[in-house]
Design an enzyme around this catalytic site. Structure first.
Site, PDB file in Angstrom:
ATOM      1  N   LYS A 105      41.136  38.320  37.604  1.00 48.85           N
ATOM      2  CA  LYS A 105      42.361  37.927  37.208  1.00 48.85           C
ATOM      3  C   LYS A 105      42.990  36.643  38.184  1.00 48.85           C
ATOM      4  CE  LYS A 105      43.310  41.824  39.474  1.00 48.85           C
ATOM      5  NZ  LYS A 105      43.205  43.265  39.351  1.00 48.85           N
ATOM      6  N   GLU A 129      37.370  39.416  29.399  1.00 51.38           N
ATOM      7  CA  GLU A 129      38.097  40.501  28.841  1.00 51.38           C
ATOM      8  C   GLU A 129      38.630  41.557  29.812  1.00 51.38           C
ATOM      9  OE1 GLU A 129      39.042  41.200  25.346  1.00 51.38           O
ATOM     10  OE2 GLU A 129      40.279  42.170  26.622  1.00 51.38           O
ATOM     11  N   VAL A 132      42.402  41.329  32.282  1.00 53.11           N
ATOM     12  CA  VAL A 132      43.954  42.052  31.926  1.00 53.11           C
ATOM     13  C   VAL A 132      43.694  43.362  31.387  1.00 53.11           C
ATOM     14  CG1 VAL A 132      45.872  41.794  30.760  1.00 53.11           C
ATOM     15  CG2 VAL A 132      44.700  39.786  31.730  1.00 53.11           C
ATOM     16  N   GLY A 134      42.070  46.170  32.070  1.00 54.56           N
ATOM     17  CA  GLY A 134      40.688  46.849  32.242  1.00 54.56           C
ATOM     18  C   GLY A 134      40.132  47.148  30.914  1.00 54.56           C
ATOM     19  N   LYS A 205      48.126  38.491  35.645  1.00 59.92           N
ATOM     20  CA  LYS A 205      47.682  39.059  34.051  1.00 59.92           C
ATOM     21  C   LYS A 205      48.460  38.346  33.326  1.00 59.92           C
ATOM     22  CE  LYS A 205      45.653  43.043  36.259  1.00 59.92           C
ATOM     23  NZ  LYS A 205      46.149  44.773  36.532  1.00 59.92           N
ATOM     24  N   GLY A 302      39.644  51.163  36.724  1.00 57.68           N
ATOM     25  CA  GLY A 302      38.593  52.109  36.877  1.00 57.68           C
ATOM     26  C   GLY A 302      37.290  51.555  36.571  1.00 57.68           C
TER      27      GLY A 302
HETATM   28  P1  NAP Z   1      35.110  46.142  44.926  1.00 52.07           P
HETATM   29  O1  NAP Z   1      34.764  47.526  44.788  1.00 52.07           O
HETATM   30  O2  NAP Z   1      35.605  45.494  46.335  1.00 52.07           O
HETATM   31  O3  NAP Z   1      33.590  45.474  45.060  1.00 52.07           O
HETATM   32  C1  NAP Z   1      33.517  44.029  45.400  1.00 52.07           C
HETATM   33  C2  NAP Z   1      32.085  43.788  45.300  1.00 52.07           C
HETATM   34  O4  NAP Z   1      32.101  42.427  45.660  1.00 52.07           O
HETATM   35  C3  NAP Z   1      31.432  44.423  46.521  1.00 52.07           C
HETATM   36  O5  NAP Z   1      30.070  44.944  46.095  1.00 52.07           O
HETATM   37  C4  NAP Z   1      31.141  43.365  47.729  1.00 52.07           C
HETATM   38  O6  NAP Z   1      29.828  43.371  48.531  1.00 52.07           O
HETATM   39  C5  NAP Z   1      31.043  42.179  46.769  1.00 52.07           C
HETATM   40  N1  NAP Z   1      31.578  40.877  47.488  1.00 52.07           N
HETATM   41  C6  NAP Z   1      32.892  40.653  47.904  1.00 52.07           C
HETATM   42  N2  NAP Z   1      33.088  39.376  48.524  1.00 52.07           N
HETATM   43  C7  NAP Z   1      31.830  38.973  48.527  1.00 52.07           C
HETATM   44  C8  NAP Z   1      31.098  37.758  49.040  1.00 52.07           C
HETATM   45  N3  NAP Z   1      32.028  36.790  49.471  1.00 52.07           N
HETATM   46  N4  NAP Z   1      29.774  37.340  48.916  1.00 52.07           N
HETATM   47  C9  NAP Z   1      29.058  38.389  48.220  1.00 52.07           C
HETATM   48  N5  NAP Z   1      29.486  39.940  47.650  1.00 52.07           N
HETATM   49  C10 NAP Z   1      30.811  39.900  47.627  1.00 52.07           C
HETATM   50  O7  NAP Z   1      35.900  45.535  43.769  1.00 52.07           O
HETATM   51  P2  NAP Z   1      36.255  46.048  42.419  1.00 52.07           P
HETATM   52  O8  NAP Z   1      37.540  46.836  42.550  1.00 52.07           O
HETATM   53  O9  NAP Z   1      34.841  46.609  41.837  1.00 52.07           O
HETATM   54  O10 NAP Z   1      36.921  44.783  41.558  1.00 52.07           O
HETATM   55  C11 NAP Z   1      35.952  43.686  41.179  1.00 52.07           C
HETATM   56  C12 NAP Z   1      36.840  42.738  40.252  1.00 52.07           C
HETATM   57  O11 NAP Z   1      37.290  43.374  39.223  1.00 52.07           O
HETATM   58  C13 NAP Z   1      37.970  42.119  41.019  1.00 52.07           C
HETATM   59  O12 NAP Z   1      38.115  40.606  40.426  1.00 52.07           O
HETATM   60  C14 NAP Z   1      39.210  43.059  40.259  1.00 52.07           C
HETATM   61  O13 NAP Z   1      40.521  42.400  40.228  1.00 52.07           O
HETATM   62  C15 NAP Z   1      38.639  43.438  38.769  1.00 52.07           C
HETATM   63  N6  NAP Z   1      38.966  44.504  38.384  1.00 52.07           N
HETATM   64  C16 NAP Z   1      38.853  45.683  38.921  1.00 52.07           C
HETATM   65  C17 NAP Z   1      39.443  46.665  38.473  1.00 52.07           C
HETATM   66  C18 NAP Z   1      39.386  48.347  39.017  1.00 52.07           C
HETATM   67  O14 NAP Z   1      39.611  48.983  38.453  1.00 52.07           O
HETATM   68  N7  NAP Z   1      38.906  48.192  40.082  1.00 52.07           N
HETATM   69  C19 NAP Z   1      40.100  46.872  37.038  1.00 52.07           C
HETATM   70  C20 NAP Z   1      40.054  45.548  36.416  1.00 52.07           C
HETATM   71  C21 NAP Z   1      39.602  44.374  37.006  1.00 52.07           C
HETATM   72  P3  NAP Z   1      29.789  44.411  49.613  1.00 52.07           P
HETATM   73  O15 NAP Z   1      29.597  45.769  48.868  1.00 52.07           O
HETATM   74  O16 NAP Z   1      28.441  44.139  50.258  1.00 52.07           O
HETATM   75  O17 NAP Z   1      31.125  44.735  50.166  1.00 52.07           O
HETATM   76  N1  HSE Z   2      45.365  47.162  41.039  1.00 50.45           N
HETATM   77  C1  HSE Z   2      45.246  47.145  39.678  1.00 50.45           C
HETATM   78  C2  HSE Z   2      46.270  48.172  38.846  1.00 50.45           C
HETATM   79  C3  HSE Z   2      43.891  47.358  39.323  1.00 50.45           C
HETATM   80  O1  HSE Z   2      46.955  48.848  39.684  1.00 50.45           O
HETATM   81  O2  HSE Z   2      46.338  47.992  37.845  1.00 50.45           O
HETATM   82  C4  HSE Z   2      43.487  46.644  37.997  1.00 50.45           C
HETATM   83  O3  HSE Z   2      43.596  45.485  37.772  1.00 50.45           O
END
Ligand code: NAP
Ligand code: HSE
Length: 428
Positions: A105, A129, A132, A134, A205, A302
């Site tokens: 986002k 998609e 915003v 999830g 978002k 999630g």
């Molecule tokens: P995360 O668990 O922190 O995972 C990030 C991954 O990216 C890790 O595998 C990390 O590698 C890798 N990474 C980060 N910086 C890097 C770099 N400079 N070079 C190479 N690899 C790199 O993050 P996440 O929660 O999955 O979120 C990922 C994306 O989805 C974000 O944009 C977030 O806003 C979006 N999002 C997340 C959720 C949610 O529920 N978490 C929901 C909607 C959207 P390492 O494993 O080696 O550290």
């Molecule tokens: N930190 C965000 C939330 C994760 O609490 O909704 C999903 O973008």
């Protein structure tokens, strides 16, 4: 022609490992839907020494150039998070003729229009998609299903962490610090919760939603933003007494030939659908001239819900590749201003601690009246006999932010005012 559709996963972290697992579990189904199998050819991480579930070590790299060097990677799935280097990687992937799917986002809010233009220039697609809400489909409905509408308003609960905290405060009467500690214990809130509790995540978002809904480029820092950190148990008690609850609402509207965009804790009447969206759930309500009001609700974060959206984009592109159909997604923006917060109009709730003595209310009412702010209700909730103070809760009819700020400055300066507590917008 390659016998499979080649994917590269940038960041098999929380969401990325969910995508890897879903691809593995759904291999036959997705292959049948696309007409060709999907194959993860590369994964980019920071730490190559850690074993990654479902990924052979031979395809894991920390060098982004390895992704670009593989001619069989057709879709790059960016799930790293943060603005840099994700933005540069997306740009390089598009410029090299790869389609990109992202959940980022921050990048899409800050640089979405430039990146979409790069995608169009190279005749490839950039889909987002999951950025915003999830797992809730909202980008695709705005881009496709609701396209015939003139969209007039988007009202959303798009941060699960703060919605979980506010629901706890409303239902259990807890204070902010207790709600935050509980959200951190359960892993919803980060150790540094700033992006969620200050409304920064929601402002990214909302900026994306406004671009799609109104076809106006809204930068995240043009979104008027108020966090939830100053809310207390009292505000929820008083809101309850008035028939309201409090939500962190992200709101975008077309007003006076411009866009009004804000993320702020807002009182919502308890019988409104958004007032009933509780816990970590998200919801996006869209109002269009033809469709009326539609509400999308579901899990906004999630690994599994977010993978649902990421994979929907991957499958969409994969089917296009097989069908050799590649429409560009660039948005044509209109040149409308984004109004500053002073021009926003709202009803307001204010909690004011005053000396419990005659004519105090009249002085406050006088100041509001001079600024043409009309009082809708006024209730004296609590008196503290030992301190000689009382707490007034005043609600107003519609007023501009500028009028309210000027009135509050005068009210704060009154010798009989001990403190102006929370001042919150009221929906409606
Ligand atoms: P995360 O668990 O922190 O995972 C990030 C991954 O990216 C890790 O595998 C990390 O590698 C890798 N990474 C980060 N910086 C890097 C770099 N400079 N070079 C190479 N690899 C790199 O993050 P996440 O929660 O999955 O979120 C990922 C994306 O989805 C974000 O944009 C977030 O806003 C979006 N999002 C997340 C959720 C949610 O529920 N978490 C929901 C909607 C959207 P390492 O494993 O080696 O550290
Ligand atoms: N930190 C965000 C939330 C994760 O609490 O909704 C999903 O973008």
């Amino acid at each position: 022609m390659p016998s499979s559709i080649g994917l590269a996963i940038l960041g098999p972290g929380n969401v990325g490992s969910g995508v890897v697992a879903a691809l593995r579990n759904g291999v036959a189904r997705y292959g049948a839907q696309v007409g060709r199998p999907l194959e993860i050819r590369r994964a980019l991480v920071r730490d190559v020494t850690r074993a990654r579930d479902g990924l052979d070590a031979s395809i894991v790299t920390s060098n982004f150039e390895d992704i670009l060097a593989d001619p069989d990677v057709q879709i790059v799935v960016e799930l790293m998070g943060a603005e840099h280097p994700a933005r540069e990687y997306i740009e390089a992937a598009l410029a090299s003729g790869r389609h990109v799917v992202t959940a980022n986002k921050e990048v899409m809010a800050k640089a979405g229009s430039e990146l979409l233009a790069i995608a169009a220039k190279h005749n490839v697609r950039l889909l987002y998609e999951a950025s915003v809400g999830g797992g809730i489909p909202v980008i695709s409905p705005l881009s496709r299903d609701l396209l015939a509408n003139d969209i007039t308003a988007v009202t959303a609960i798009i941060n699960g962490t703060t919605n979980y905290m506010l629901t706890g405060m409303a239902q259990s009467g807890t204070d902010y610090d207790v709600a935050l500690a509980e959200a951190q214990r359960l892993g919803y809130a980060e150790p540094d919760p700033t992006a969620d509790v200050e409304g920064i995540d929601a402002s990214y978002k909302l900026a994306i939603l406004c671009g799609l809904a109104f076809h106006v480029a809204v930068a995240p820092d043009e979104v008027a933003r108020q966090g939830i950190t100053k809310l207390g148990a009292k505000d929820f008690r008083y809101a309850e007494a008035l028939g309201y609850t409090i939500k962190l609402l992200a709101t975008g509207r077309l007003v006076d030939g411009g866009v009004v965009a804000s993320v702020q804790p807002t009182l919502i009447a308890k019988d409104e659908p958004l007032a009933k969206v509780d816990g970590v759930l998200n919801a996006v309500q869209i109002e269009g001239d033809l469709v009326g009001r539609v509400l999308f609700q579901g899990r906004g974060a999630g690994a599994n819900p977010t993978s649902s959206s990421v994979l929907a984009d991957v499958l969409d592109i994969a089917r296009d590749i097989v069908g050799e159909r590649r429409p560009p997604e660039a948005i044509e923006y209109r040149k409308l201003p984004v109004h500053p917060p002073a021009m926003h109009s709202s009803r307001y709730y204010m909690r004011v601690t005053v000396s419990d003595q005659p004519s105090v209310l009249a002085r406050i009412a006088g100041i509001l009246g001079e600024r043409e702010i009309s009082i809708a209700s006024c209730i004296q909730f609590e008196t503290d006999d030992s301190a000689g103070t009382a707490e007034l809760v005043i609600t107003t009819h519609h007023a501009t932010g500028a009028a309210l700020d000027a009135a509050l400055a005068e009210i704060r300066a009154l010798d009989v005012v001990v403190e102006v507590g929370n001042v919150l917008a009221m929906a409606g």
